[in-house]
Design an enzyme around this catalytic site. Sequence first.
Site, mmCIF file in Angstrom:
data_model
loop_
_atom_site.group_PDB
_atom_site.id
_atom_site.type_symbol
_atom_site.label_atom_id
_atom_site.label_comp_id
_atom_site.label_asym_id
_atom_site.label_seq_id
_atom_site.Cartn_x
_atom_site.Cartn_y
_atom_site.Cartn_z
ATOM 1 N N LYS A 1 0.724 -1.322 -0.108
ATOM 2 C CA LYS A 1 0.116 0.045 0.083
ATOM 3 C C LYS A 1 0.858 1.102 -0.084
ATOM 4 O O LYS A 1 0.591 2.297 -0.667
ATOM 5 C CB LYS A 1 -0.942 -0.046 1.273
ATOM 6 N N GLN B 1 -4.499 -1.218 9.649
ATOM 7 C CA GLN B 1 -4.535 -2.390 9.002
ATOM 8 C C GLN B 1 -5.332 -3.795 9.959
ATOM 9 O O GLN B 1 -5.057 -3.785 11.207
ATOM 10 C CB GLN B 1 -3.140 -2.688 8.847
ATOM 11 N N ASP C 1 -11.125 3.178 4.362
ATOM 12 C CA ASP C 1 -11.430 1.756 4.107
ATOM 13 C C ASP C 1 -12.843 1.638 4.121
ATOM 14 O O ASP C 1 -13.446 0.308 3.858
ATOM 15 C CB ASP C 1 -10.901 0.968 5.397
#
Length: 284
Positions: A53, A97, A120
């Site tokens: 990422k 994460q 997200d």
Amino acid sequence: MASIIDGKAAAELVRGAVKVRAEAFLQQHGRSPSLHVVLVGDDPASQVYVRNKELAAHKASISGLVHRLPIATTQAQLLTKVQGLSADPAIDGILVQLPLPKHLDEQSIIACLDPQKDVDGLHPYNAGLLMVGRPGLRPCTPSGCMHLIEAAGCDPAGKHAVVIGRSILVGKPIALMLLEKNATVTIAHSKTADLMSVVRQADIVVAAVGRADLVKGSWLKPGAVVIDVGINKKSDGKLCGDVDFAEAMAVAGHVTPVPGGVGPMTIAWLLANTVLAAERRAMS
Ligand code: NAP
């Protein structure tokens, strides 16, 4: 023989468009869109995902930082960290994460994010916007899947879509996105009776389970569009999806491979959400 839906090529196009927008944002606002990632602990897979990422963001002219916290981080310490990033006006996107180490409560960490920075798309506010059909930051993997379905030339309107899996991360949001596009949607899960017969009715199959080769070619309707979200490791160390790829290729119309299908789209969508968050914050 089915066509392979090339997720790598589709993701490359999305990332190119994101870079153009990120550079325009820099011209206009004197800074790049910024993405901050919080990684707790030393899970090897999460470390690889975060590194990918970070590299992808850099290539797309998105600035940012990875905050690496020790596995012993407490809930209170992580909440303080995430609240600090949420309050920082120079940060556009925050990604925690997942999965977090077992002693941490993911839902309450996500709930303390500023929803405007929730790239997200997992904050209850953004999940609610999706539920009521309003634009917001939407989860990356389902957004990428929708893009691939359209890239395969499939309009979901009037089609029967079967989503296998009902997680907050993939199954539920993609079911809502397919419904928004006027598909008739069935959500299957581990308690579904006669899964094979359910899948057999589907014009569009989205498999988000985490069981290697669960969906067989004989389960598929000829010509179906098959989106394989699963990432599983076989005994020989190779990656495979939830759908038996070779069998599906003989029956379906379009199939995503694993790797090289949904995975690259997920990262591309994270970058797209970061630029979108930056643009929206700059306007508000
Ligand atoms: P998850 O939270 O574990 O959910 C799995 C879902 O599959 C659950 O709803 C479960 O049903 C259902 N299920 C389990 N066994 C089943 C069976 N035998 N028949 C039918 N349904 C069954 O997983 P997730 O986070 O949604 O992820 C699913 C897969 O996608 C994993 O392999 C993950 O690694 C992968 N993934 C890939 C990407 C990517 O970028 N490519 C992104 C996210 C996830 P119950 O609800 O009844 O337990």
